[in-house]
Design a protein around this motif. Structure first.
Motif, short mmCIF file in Angstrom:
data_model
loop_
_atom_site.label_atom_id
_atom_site.label_comp_id
_atom_site.label_asym_id
_atom_site.label_seq_id
_atom_site.Cartn_x
_atom_site.Cartn_y
_atom_site.Cartn_z
N THR A 235 6.60 1.96 -8.21
CA THR A 235 6.54 1.53 -9.74
C THR A 235 7.84 1.07 -9.95
O THR A 235 8.72 0.65 -9.11
CB THR A 235 6.50 2.92 -10.49
OG1 THR A 235 7.32 4.10 -10.06
CG2 THR A 235 4.96 3.65 -10.12
N ASP B 180 -5.41 -9.79 -8.66
CA ASP B 180 -5.11 -8.29 -9.37
C ASP B 180 -4.04 -8.08 -9.92
O ASP B 180 -3.47 -7.11 -9.53
CB ASP B 180 -5.67 -7.46 -7.94
CG ASP B 180 -6.36 -6.15 -8.65
OD1 ASP B 180 -6.39 -6.08 -9.83
OD2 ASP B 180 -6.17 -5.14 -7.85
N ASN B 181 -3.61 -9.05 -10.79
CA ASN B 181 -2.56 -8.65 -11.61
C ASN B 181 -2.90 -8.90 -13.22
O ASN B 181 -3.92 -9.10 -13.25
CB ASN B 181 -1.05 -9.39 -11.39
CG ASN B 181 -0.61 -8.74 -10.19
OD1 ASN B 181 0.18 -7.76 -10.25
ND2 ASN B 181 -0.67 -9.42 -9.06
N ASN C 271 -0.80 -5.55 -8.27
CA ASN C 271 0.33 -4.91 -8.94
C ASN C 271 -0.05 -4.85 -10.59
O ASN C 271 -1.20 -5.17 -10.71
CB ASN C 271 1.56 -5.22 -8.50
CG ASN C 271 2.06 -4.76 -7.26
OD1 ASN C 271 2.54 -3.65 -7.29
ND2 ASN C 271 1.98 -5.57 -6.36
N LEU C 272 0.79 -4.97 -11.28
CA LEU C 272 0.71 -4.87 -13.02
C LEU C 272 1.51 -5.95 -13.24
O LEU C 272 2.30 -5.73 -14.50
CB LEU C 272 1.37 -3.54 -13.36
CG LEU C 272 0.17 -2.33 -12.85
CD1 LEU C 272 0.72 -0.81 -13.35
CD2 LEU C 272 -1.20 -2.38 -13.37
N ASN D 114 0.79 -1.15 0.03
CA ASN D 114 0.13 -0.08 0.07
C ASN D 114 0.94 1.39 0.04
O ASN D 114 0.56 2.11 0.97
CB ASN D 114 -0.96 -0.07 1.18
CG ASN D 114 -1.96 -1.00 1.20
OD1 ASN D 114 -2.21 -1.82 0.19
ND2 ASN D 114 -2.51 -1.58 2.33
N THR E 239 5.54 -3.57 -11.92
CA THR E 239 5.20 -4.38 -13.40
C THR E 239 6.38 -5.34 -13.75
O THR E 239 7.17 -5.30 -12.75
CB THR E 239 4.81 -3.55 -14.26
OG1 THR E 239 4.23 -4.29 -15.50
CG2 THR E 239 5.95 -2.72 -14.65
N PHE F 65 -4.48 -4.29 -21.52
CA PHE F 65 -3.22 -4.11 -20.95
C PHE F 65 -2.00 -4.71 -21.43
O PHE F 65 -1.00 -4.13 -21.70
CB PHE F 65 -3.35 -4.58 -19.43
CG PHE F 65 -2.04 -4.66 -18.34
CD1 PHE F 65 -1.48 -3.46 -18.00
CD2 PHE F 65 -1.28 -5.74 -18.49
CE1 PHE F 65 -0.36 -3.66 -17.23
CE2 PHE F 65 0.02 -5.95 -17.74
CZ PHE F 65 0.61 -4.73 -17.15
N LYS G 156 3.04 3.74 -3.53
CA LYS G 156 2.78 3.93 -4.82
C LYS G 156 4.14 3.71 -5.58
O LYS G 156 4.47 4.33 -6.65
CB LYS G 156 2.54 5.35 -4.87
CG LYS G 156 1.24 6.03 -4.24
CD LYS G 156 0.97 7.57 -4.35
CE LYS G 156 -0.45 7.98 -3.51
NZ LYS G 156 -0.52 9.31 -3.48
N ASN H 4 0.47 -1.83 -5.08
CA ASN H 4 1.75 -0.79 -5.73
C ASN H 4 1.33 -0.81 -7.16
O ASN H 4 0.27 -1.16 -7.47
CB ASN H 4 3.13 -1.12 -5.23
CG ASN H 4 3.33 -0.71 -3.85
OD1 ASN H 4 3.64 0.33 -3.48
ND2 ASN H 4 3.46 -1.82 -2.96
N ARG H 5 2.19 -0.34 -8.03
CA ARG H 5 2.11 -0.58 -9.27
C ARG H 5 3.37 -0.85 -9.95
O ARG H 5 3.57 -0.67 -10.95
CB ARG H 5 2.06 1.12 -9.76
CG ARG H 5 0.78 1.91 -9.44
CD ARG H 5 -0.46 1.43 -9.84
NE ARG H 5 -0.45 1.90 -11.15
CZ ARG H 5 -1.62 1.51 -11.85
NH1 ARG H 5 -2.61 0.65 -11.45
NH2 ARG H 5 -1.76 1.77 -13.10
#
Length: 407
Positions: free
Chosen positions: A254, A322-323, A299-300, A250, A278, A362, A252, A275-276
């Motif tokens: 990247t 949730d990826n 995340n991504l 939790n 990838t 995506f 930000k 987070n973000r």
């Protein structure tokens, strides 16, 4: 007659020597220590205690709320060793001196505008724990406190930039600043402190995590629920011999998921959720031989989940929900629904996945993260793992730190 008196004298000497100052040792699992209580047999009031009693009574005058009536015990005719929240002992090599060795106000709910002019007066203090009060201001200068090694000011109303006076602690082991209103940058010097435990979660730090993260000897690190930005420092691999639990969730953050995380051979908990970040999950994660809880949810991430990770024998909870992951192999398949959570991804043939439209949107974008198949531990053969029934879960210091009160 003397043979009966001597054992009594010996017992009294032991009762009068709590020896709090000599209790410092490397913390394997951080536990809030319980100092020995006042035993009822104080020596004549030491001059230091006379001075500290005045400090305490002055501090009492600044307290604006006391829901548990703690300060009723702070009586001007009594020794501070009898006050609730204060514990006494002998400083190292000063058996003739009896003074306040520890302050423990955890859960008292006291209100005061500052602890400056109070904490900094206890030059022989070893432990200062004030979790769950309503103290404002910041951490005062503690450079004169010769023996202080545990500082817990969590769950208060402290504010401002990172409290630089933490760096005046001479030999810190445990620093807990969580659940306050500190903000801005975390200085590089934080990760040069000789700490076993650092909790700074649930504040408002909003810059990059210092690049020298790997310079810290910390075992338990919680940076969760702040506003940290930018990539994870690749220097994290340098804490492979000490780091046991780390929470980044939790924020930000990247950038690409660094393969250097795979060097954390002693880590039992690694949480990067929310987070973000990838990229593909690096094969090096198959070297996390002690990992029990690995959370990369929210995340991504994309691509195939490495079989190397699912084959880790200590793994008890692997969360990838949730990826944008697209594939799992037979070893990972054997863990779905028990150890492995793959909900809300893009894996064909499994329920609770993202819509084809969302996945296509995506996955069709250009990807800049390299695929690194380097495996530091040289482990290349994998079979379906055996996951025996897990023992009763031990206290996780970092996850416990996510609760507002840890008393």
């Amino acid at each position: 007659m003397m043979s009966k008196i001597l054992p009594l004298i010996t017992l009294l000497v032991l009762l009068l020597n709590p020896n709090l100052f000599n209790a410092r040792e490397t913390i394997e699992t951080p536990i809030f220590p319980t100092p020995l209580p006042y035993q009822g047999y104080p020596p004549p009031l030491d001059p230091k205690l006379v001075e500290l009693r005045e400090v305490i009574l002055h501090f009492k005058g600044t307290i604006t709320c006391d829901p548990k009536r703690v300060t009723d015990t702070w009586h001007p005719e009594k020794s501070p060793c009898e006050y609730k929240g204060f514990y006494c002992g002998h400083p190292p090599k000063e058996n003739h001196t009896y003074t306040v060795a520890s302050i423990d106000f955890n859960g008292f709910g006291l209100c005061a505008p500052t602890v400056s002019g109070f904490l900094d007066k206890f030059v022989d203090l070893a432990l200062f724990h004030v979790n769950s009060n309503n103290f404002s201001g910041t951490v005062p200068d503690v450079s004169k406190l010769r023996y202080l090694y545990e500082l817990d000011v969590s769950n208060n109303k402290l504010s401002g930039n990172f409290p630089m006076n933490v760096f005046t602690i001479r030999d810190p082991v445990f620093v807990d600043l969580r659940y306050n209103d500190f903000s801005g940058r975390v200085p590089l010097r934080v990760f040069t402190l000789p700490l076993d435990v650092l909790f700074i979660n649930n504040n408002a730090f909003n810059r990059r995590i210092p690049r020298n993260l790997g310079s810290s000897p910390v075992a338990y690190l919680t940076l969760a629920n702040n506003g940290f930005i930018g990539p994870l420092p690749t220097s994290i691999k340098n804490v492979s011999n000490t780091l046991k639990e780390v929470l980044f969730l939790n924020n930000k953050l990247t950038g690409c998921l660094p393969y250097e995380i795979g060097y954390l051979k002693k880590a039992t908990v690694f949480d990067l959720a929310g987070n973000r970040i990838t990229g593909q999950i690096p094969y090096s994660f198959g070297c996390l031989r002690s990992i029990q809880r690995l959370n990369l949810a929210g995340n991504l991430l994309y691509g195939k989940v490495p079989e190397e990770v699912c084959a880790l024998g200590a793994l008890r909870n692997f969360t990838l929900s949730d990826n944008y992951l697209t594939e799992i192999g037979p070893v990972c398949e054997s863990l779905v629904g028990t150890v492995l959570n793959i909900d809300d991804n893009c894996i064909d043939g499994y329920p609770n996945q993202k819509s084809p439209e969302e996945c296509h949107a995506f996955l069709s974008r250009p990807k800049n993260c390299p695929v690194i198949d380097y495996v530091p531990c040289k482990k290349h053969s994998y079979s379906t793992p055996e996951h025996p029934a897990a023992p009763p879960p031990a206290l996780s210091p970092t996850y416990s730190a996510l609760h507002r009160r840890l008393l």
